[in-house]
Motif scaffolding. Structure first.
Motif, short mmCIF file in Angstrom:
data_model
loop_
_atom_site.label_atom_id
_atom_site.label_comp_id
_atom_site.label_asym_id
_atom_site.label_seq_id
_atom_site.Cartn_x
_atom_site.Cartn_y
_atom_site.Cartn_z
N GLY A 41 0.81 -1.22 0.00
CA GLY A 41 0.00 0.00 0.00
C GLY A 41 0.84 1.26 0.00
O GLY A 41 2.07 1.22 0.02
N CYS A 42 0.15 2.38 -0.02
CA CYS A 42 0.83 3.68 0.00
C CYS A 42 1.26 3.99 1.44
O CYS A 42 0.62 3.59 2.40
N ALA A 43 2.37 4.73 1.55
CA ALA A 43 2.88 5.11 2.86
C ALA A 43 2.02 6.20 3.51
O ALA A 43 2.22 6.52 4.69
N ASP A 44 1.07 6.73 2.80
CA ASP A 44 0.19 7.79 3.32
C ASP A 44 -0.37 7.41 4.70
O ASP A 44 -0.91 6.31 4.87
N SER A 45 -0.26 8.34 5.64
CA SER A 45 -0.67 8.06 7.03
C SER A 45 -2.16 7.78 7.17
O SER A 45 -2.61 7.22 8.16
N GLY A 97 -4.20 1.01 -3.62
CA GLY A 97 -3.93 2.43 -3.82
C GLY A 97 -5.01 3.24 -3.12
O GLY A 97 -5.86 2.70 -2.42
N HIS A 98 -4.96 4.53 -3.31
CA HIS A 98 -6.04 5.36 -2.74
C HIS A 98 -6.26 6.59 -3.61
O HIS A 98 -5.32 7.08 -4.24
N TYR A 99 -7.51 7.04 -3.62
CA TYR A 99 -7.83 8.25 -4.39
C TYR A 99 -7.14 9.44 -3.73
O TYR A 99 -6.91 9.46 -2.52
N GLY A 100 -6.82 10.43 -4.54
CA GLY A 100 -6.18 11.64 -4.01
C GLY A 100 -4.76 11.38 -3.55
O GLY A 100 -4.26 12.08 -2.67
N CYS A 101 -4.09 10.37 -4.13
CA CYS A 101 -2.73 10.03 -3.68
C CYS A 101 -1.75 11.17 -4.01
O CYS A 101 -1.64 11.60 -5.16
N GLY A 102 -1.07 11.64 -2.96
CA GLY A 102 -0.12 12.75 -3.14
C GLY A 102 1.03 12.37 -4.05
O GLY A 102 1.55 13.22 -4.79
N GLY A 103 1.42 11.09 -4.02
CA GLY A 103 2.51 10.63 -4.88
C GLY A 103 2.11 10.69 -6.34
O GLY A 103 2.88 11.14 -7.19
CO CO Z 1 -0.63 7.90 -1.59
#
Ligand code: CO
Length: 209
Positions: A41-45, A97-103
């Motif tokens: 997954g994404c590292a997003d908190s 993944g996730h919507y609005g991913c900063g990456g």
């Molecule tokens: Co992300």
């Protein structure tokens, strides 16, 4: 400042709460781990693997990086995948993944951020693959979210092309690769229906003998 005492207090309360419902929980877990799932997954908190699928410690093996990428030559993720598949024998790998991913967003902007730009280039490659479809979306947010989905789909393909996954399938190991996307706005997961379960589902171009 050095001690982060509040986090240790939270940790103590957390472990006590678990022990209240199951006094042997940590002891049993310390003997072995046998998770059925590997989560990439994404590292997003805001996208914490265990909480999203409501799984306890011991139930999901986790690898997270910026924008949930599986890069063909990234020894970090490849090692996680190899260990999860060959030693832990997970039955499912979930790329989430996730919507609005900063990456993903950063990958599409032209600002120089430094070293990370090289990592994010992989997302540009994905954009290039789907440029026609993505450019047809009118609004910027819609474009970004579609690229977030395509990014997951590409990583599912990359995973399926890895030698570890191909060898597992060749050896008759039961292993499914899933592509999911999560909405930070409502906490809901969506299955992108790209589940891959065997060699006959991947392109001949990538097959190893
Ligand atoms: Co992300």
């Amino acid at each position: 400042m050095r001690k982060l005492k509040h986090l240790f207090e939270r940790n103590k309360n957390w472990s006590e709460k678990i022990k209240e419902s199951d006094p042997e929980f940590f002891f049993n877990l310390s003997k072995q781990q046998s998770p059925k799932y590997l989560w990439i997954g994404c590292a997003d908190s805001r996208v914490p693997a265990n909480q999203i699928v409501d799984l306890m410690p011991g139930e999901v093996f986790v690898h997270r990086n910026i924008a949930n990428l599986v890069v063909h030559t990234d020894l970090n993720s490849l090692s996680v995948i190899q260990y999860a598949v060959e030693v832990l024998k997970v039955k499912h790998i979930i790329v989430c993944g996730h919507y609005g991913c900063g990456g993903v967003q950063a990958a599409m902007q032209n600002n120089a951020l430094g070293l990370i730009d090289n990592w994010l280039r992989h997302i540009r490659d994905t954009y290039r693959n789907y440029q026609g479809e993505i450019d047809r979306v009118e609004d910027e947010k819609g474009k970004l979210n579609l690229l977030c989905e395509k990014n997951v789909i590409e990583q599912v393909a990359n995973l399926s092309h890895s030698t570890t996954v191909q060898n597992a399938w060749k050896n008759g190991q039961e292993l499914a690769i899933h592509g999911w996307i999560y909405s930070i706005q409502n906490g809901i997961l969506k299955d992108l229906n790209v589940c891959t379960t065997g060699l006959d589902e991947i392109s001949q171009t990538y097959r190893v003998k």
